[in-house]
Design a protein around this motif. Sequence first.
Motif, PDB file in Angstrom:
ATOM      1  N   VAL A 176       1.388  10.353 -11.580  1.00  0.00           N
ATOM      2  CA  VAL A 176       2.093   9.071 -11.500  1.00  0.00           C
ATOM      3  C   VAL A 176       1.102   7.953 -11.168  1.00  0.00           C
ATOM      4  N   THR A 177       0.212   8.202 -10.188  1.00  0.00           N
ATOM      5  CA  THR A 177      -0.754   7.168  -9.815  1.00  0.00           C
ATOM      6  C   THR A 177      -1.739   6.900 -10.950  1.00  0.00           C
ATOM      7  N   TYR A 178      -2.261   7.967 -11.540  1.00  0.00           N
ATOM      8  CA  TYR A 178      -3.264   7.784 -12.588  1.00  0.00           C
ATOM      9  C   TYR A 178      -2.670   7.051 -13.788  1.00  0.00           C
ATOM     10  N   ALA A 179      -1.475   7.488 -14.171  1.00  0.00           N
ATOM     11  CA  ALA A 179      -0.904   6.944 -15.386  1.00  0.00           C
ATOM     12  C   ALA A 179      -0.561   5.465 -15.234  1.00  0.00           C
ATOM     13  N   THR A 180      -0.160   5.063 -14.040  1.00  0.00           N
ATOM     14  CA  THR A 180       0.252   3.670 -13.895  1.00  0.00           C
ATOM     15  C   THR A 180      -0.893   2.752 -13.508  1.00  0.00           C
ATOM     16  N   SER A 181      -1.932   3.292 -12.849  1.00  0.00           N
ATOM     17  CA  SER A 181      -2.996   2.414 -12.373  1.00  0.00           C
ATOM     18  C   SER A 181      -4.330   2.682 -13.052  1.00  0.00           C
ATOM     19  N   GLY A 182      -4.446   3.804 -13.749  1.00  0.00           N
ATOM     20  CA  GLY A 182      -5.700   4.133 -14.394  1.00  0.00           C
ATOM     21  C   GLY A 182      -6.752   4.662 -13.431  1.00  0.00           C
ATOM     22  N   VAL A 183      -6.361   4.897 -12.168  1.00  0.00           N
ATOM     23  CA  VAL A 183      -7.319   5.403 -11.182  1.00  0.00           C
ATOM     24  C   VAL A 183      -6.952   6.836 -10.822  1.00  0.00           C
ATOM     25  N   PHE A 184      -7.900   7.748 -11.008  1.00  0.00           N
ATOM     26  CA  PHE A 184      -7.684   9.122 -10.570  1.00  0.00           C
ATOM     27  C   PHE A 184      -8.030   9.183  -9.095  1.00  0.00           C
ATOM     28  N   ASN A 185      -7.029   9.492  -8.284  1.00  0.00           N
ATOM     29  CA  ASN A 185      -7.225   9.399  -6.842  1.00  0.00           C
ATOM     30  C   ASN A 185      -7.769  10.704  -6.266  1.00  0.00           C
ATOM     31  N   PHE A 186      -9.090  10.745  -6.045  1.00  0.00           N
ATOM     32  CA  PHE A 186      -9.688  11.933  -5.445  1.00  0.00           C
ATOM     33  C   PHE A 186      -9.184  12.139  -4.017  1.00  0.00           C
ATOM     34  N   ALA A 187      -8.676  11.085  -3.410  1.00  0.00           N
ATOM     35  CA  ALA A 187      -8.227  11.168  -2.028  1.00  0.00           C
ATOM     36  C   ALA A 187      -6.767  11.615  -1.932  1.00  0.00           C
ATOM     37  N   GLY A 241       4.917  -8.055 -21.846  1.00  0.00           N
ATOM     38  CA  GLY A 241       4.976  -8.968 -20.724  1.00  0.00           C
ATOM     39  C   GLY A 241       5.351  -8.368 -19.385  1.00  0.00           C
ATOM     40  N   ALA A 242       5.472  -7.052 -19.300  1.00  0.00           N
ATOM     41  CA  ALA A 242       5.798  -6.466 -18.000  1.00  0.00           C
ATOM     42  C   ALA A 242       4.615  -6.637 -17.050  1.00  0.00           C
ATOM     43  N   SER A 243       4.907  -6.767 -15.779  1.00  0.00           N
ATOM     44  CA  SER A 243       3.839  -6.983 -14.817  1.00  0.00           C
ATOM     45  C   SER A 243       3.133  -5.674 -14.513  1.00  0.00           C
ATOM     46  N   HIS A 244       1.877  -5.628 -14.932  1.00  0.00           N
ATOM     47  CA  HIS A 244       1.113  -4.405 -14.740  1.00  0.00           C
ATOM     48  C   HIS A 244       0.880  -4.134 -13.255  1.00  0.00           C
ATOM     49  N   ALA A 245       0.583  -5.205 -12.525  1.00  0.00           N
ATOM     50  CA  ALA A 245       0.247  -5.041 -11.112  1.00  0.00           C
ATOM     51  C   ALA A 245       1.422  -4.442 -10.342  1.00  0.00           C
ATOM     52  N   ARG A 246       2.625  -4.926 -10.645  1.00  0.00           N
ATOM     53  CA  ARG A 246       3.789  -4.430  -9.910  1.00  0.00           C
ATOM     54  C   ARG A 246       3.999  -2.949 -10.197  1.00  0.00           C
ATOM     55  N   ILE A 247       3.793  -2.585 -11.452  1.00  0.00           N
ATOM     56  CA  ILE A 247       4.000  -1.181 -11.823  1.00  0.00           C
ATOM     57  C   ILE A 247       2.936  -0.298 -11.189  1.00  0.00           C
ATOM     58  N   ALA A 248       1.681  -0.782 -11.174  1.00  0.00           N
ATOM     59  CA  ALA A 248       0.618  -0.005 -10.551  1.00  0.00           C
ATOM     60  C   ALA A 248       0.910   0.192  -9.064  1.00  0.00           C
ATOM     61  N   ARG A 249       1.446  -0.873  -8.434  1.00  0.00           N
ATOM     62  CA  ARG A 249       1.748  -0.771  -7.002  1.00  0.00           C
ATOM     63  C   ARG A 249       2.790   0.315  -6.764  1.00  0.00           C
ATOM     64  N   SER A 250       3.855   0.329  -7.569  1.00  0.00           N
ATOM     65  CA  SER A 250       4.857   1.367  -7.338  1.00  0.00           C
ATOM     66  C   SER A 250       4.283   2.744  -7.660  1.00  0.00           C
ATOM     67  N   GLY A 251       3.328   2.799  -8.602  1.00  0.00           N
ATOM     68  CA  GLY A 251       2.675   4.064  -8.893  1.00  0.00           C
ATOM     69  C   GLY A 251       1.905   4.593  -7.690  1.00  0.00           C
ATOM     70  N   TRP A 252       1.198   3.697  -6.989  1.00  0.00           N
ATOM     71  CA  TRP A 252       0.444   4.113  -5.796  1.00  0.00           C
ATOM     72  C   TRP A 252       1.397   4.549  -4.690  1.00  0.00           C
ATOM     73  N   VAL A 253       2.479   3.806  -4.489  1.00  0.00           N
ATOM     74  CA  VAL A 253       3.419   4.165  -3.419  1.00  0.00           C
ATOM     75  C   VAL A 253       4.061   5.515  -3.718  1.00  0.00           C
ATOM     76  N   LEU A 254       4.530   5.667  -4.944  1.00  0.00           N
ATOM     77  CA  LEU A 254       5.189   6.915  -5.318  1.00  0.00           C
ATOM     78  C   LEU A 254       4.207   8.090  -5.223  1.00  0.00           C
ATOM     79  N   GLY A 255       2.997   7.889  -5.710  1.00  0.00           N
ATOM     80  CA  GLY A 255       1.984   8.932  -5.651  1.00  0.00           C
ATOM     81  C   GLY A 255       1.693   9.338  -4.222  1.00  0.00           C
ATOM     82  N   SER A 256       1.598   8.355  -3.361  1.00  0.00           N
ATOM     83  CA  SER A 256       1.289   8.606  -1.960  1.00  0.00           C
ATOM     84  C   SER A 256       2.415   9.399  -1.288  1.00  0.00           C
ATOM     85  N   VAL A 257       3.677   9.043  -1.588  1.00  0.00           N
ATOM     86  CA  VAL A 257       4.809   9.769  -1.004  1.00  0.00           C
ATOM     87  C   VAL A 257       4.824  11.214  -1.500  1.00  0.00           C
TER      88      VAL A 257
END
Lengths: 263, 640
Positions: free
Chosen positions: B27-38, B184-200
């Motif tokens: 979820v995090t990678y797909a929405t933000s493009g960052v593979f979270n090693f942490a 026109g969807a806000s990429h930043a908002r989606i990435a943010r929810s991706g990080w939150v969801l991934g973290s949970v």
Amino acid sequence: MQASPEAPGSGPEIALEVEEISVRFGGLQALQDVSLEVPAGTVCGLVGPNGAGKTTLFDVITGLLEPDRGRVRVGGVDVTSLPAHRRAKMGLSRTFQRLELFWSLSAGDNVKVGVEASRARRRGGSAHPDDAAHPESTARMLMDRVGLGDLAEAAVDCLTTGSARLVELARALAVQPRIILLDEPGSGLDSAERAVLADLLRDLAASGTAVLLVEHDVDLVMRTCEHVTVLDFGKVIASGTPHEVRSSPAVQAAYLGSSEASR
Amino acid sequence: MNELVALTVVGVVYGAVYAITASGLVVTYATSGVFNFAHGAVGMVAAFSYWELSVNHGLPVPLALAIVLLVEAPALGLLVELLFARQLHAASTERSLMVTLGLLLVLVGAASSIWSPESARILPGFFPGYSARVLGVNLTGQEILVVGVAVAVAGALWALLEHTRHGVAMKAIVDDPELLSMAGASHARIARSGWVLGSVLAAIAGILLAPLVTLDITTLTLLVVNGYAAAVVGRLKNLPLTFMGGIALGLLQSYAVGYMPQSWQSWLPGIRTALPMLFLFAVLLVLPHDRIRAVGQAVARRAPRVAGGRESLGWSVGLAAVAIAAGGLLSGIGVVTVSQGFAYGIIALSMVLLTGYAGQVSLAQLTFAGVGAFVAGRLSGGSTWLGILAAVAIAGALGVLVALPAMRLKGLYLALSTLAFAQAATYVFFDSSHVFGTGGALAVGRPGIPGIDVSSGRAELVVLAVAFALCAIGVLALRRSTLGRRLVAMSDSPAACATLGLSQRPLGIAAFGMSAALAGFGGALYGGLQGQVGANDFGLFGSMTLLLLAVIFGVRTVSGALVAGMAFAALPVLQSHVSWMTDLLGVVTGAGVVLVGRMPNGIFGMERPDRRAVRSPAAAARVPEANRHAELAGDHASIS
């Protein structure tokens, strides 16, 4: 790597042949049944509004993008299934509309990478230690040829977009291509630089190179191209001499309201 | 038959946790493009926080869960996104890798400071005492819960992604980011929810996993490798495949416990522990490779100036002189630390070659160093130059072997396969008593040099300084050669290289082999310096830390490598003076990288007066227009 079958005597050899290429990105038909030919020793134009599929076609020809359908032939040899670097070794070279420079290297070294790549090829893949001095001078000669002789030492991110495009052009020439694809080489160039570019294109054609040119500058296209293909929404809408194409109603309709056509 | 059923049930339970953790990564990678090693470290922190609240402070379970899952984990995800992840979206894979590795070390360091690894903690499972028979197998309440939660997570993700407006937008990003940004969807908002969801999701997995395995910082942080493997099965974007990958891995491990012949395990005791890494490696091997793509001028980064031959020779003589002087001034421990710094510096030079020049990330450089030390120690105790040569050759050959299959995968996948290799090598090879001997201490000698008594610490210091200087001269000479230019070119624009007829594979393999050989040389010298070495000298966290230090100080410069080596050697010494912080190393390194995310060339690669800059008046006249033209070019680029 096999040599291309040279057509003995009969007419100009078709250096590049694109046959019914189709590419689809999700719901978008980027290219549909596009065909064109570039004979050796000629400059052919590929024009069309932004988003018409010109760069996509370049990616397909050079092997950076796999088409859904269609064939690409270089010197009569079907290269559709070959990776990009193999096609390059068959004498296909290009520049990029969105610059693909080696940002960590100086302008001269960008060209030198190309020179060294073609030397290694000619020596059957092995670089030779005493080549070291020659690529340097070859690279400088190429920089002179595109009119950037004084910028060999410059970091490429210091250059104007126009000069950066010329560095890409010099690098693409460094591999001594038989076919060269130029993606908007004139954008960002001033009128003096454009004149150098036009001369260079004619020289290339005179020396037998096949040139496929994507360019928005109608004047440059009219001055240099023998044949023009017009793309719109991924389809060929016209093809012929620059004058034929210019007077085609389909082309005028596609460009209606576009400032590029009236320039 | 019964055994098969029992093993299957257990496999599904573990697989379910892997599936949860992997779905968070995806979820995090797909929405933000960052593979979270942490990702695993986030789960680890959540598990420890939950222990702190529910066990240590006696809070009711639902309250503790709510605090961790609804407050802490989302806050952590949000913080990461706000702090730096957002800038990473357009950054290179290499840089985003470094930053999440830094975050991993920060979290591990912070956790070690708060929850000392010295004392053991037990996190009881949920529903203690409850058990039920499923298919003739006794399952604890915890195990049933795990499967239930996995099903619920799968269901919730499905409902979110298919049936909510926001979820559909998230899914669209997974499928085609460019299409979505056009809509026109806000990429930043989606990435943010991706990080939150991934973290949970990481937190849920951490809390579920800790009672099944053990509440241990390293174990929980690295168990995420299992999640990596599952996520890679789904190519980092397909959630159903990711879930299947998780279950498959769980089953594989479980069947291995039941059916792997005893003889295998007596030969390779760590084979079972290493299974997830081998699984990850295998999955990476069968992944179809991505075509090279022209990406345009996304990141214009100027490289630090490369020193010429004479200049590097001058610096080397200076370095040797300083080493001689330092030998006289420093105390015994100082001499040893600086000597270690030179040895680590050589290993860091291998990272300059691979990461700084060729743009590839390896998390296995200390593993290659370990192989070097092992080979040197085994061959006549390391006290001959032949042993050193063999160390270089074998480490280099191993590097080529690792790179051969992995090279068609670039960037992230290559880094993942080196991580899998490093961990598997530790479990199967280094931890085996056949390798570093019983108790993990293999004696390594120092090769002799005529006229120098290498048994003295001060002489060894000078020998290592000279060795570093020679390696640095070599690395710089390589950078100025045709091969060096090609490596840099390949890293800057694979597409342009391909259209010049240069193929990526042989170049990458050459870089990997040379880099591994250099690391092996450093490892052999390190072994000789230490006298004896064990598996602990060459761990994965060590590789990560040294790499991050190199990035902080400048992984594209040899001076950066030297300082990184010195810092890596000095940090444990400093740490013994600041006892209040048990993991200074992790925190300092991690925090440094988080800062350095903004400074891609590191401290020693920062902009200086540039000698190559434009010289002639004619050239200078063209420069001021650069910005305007760049804007124009940008306009074209975004449309067609």
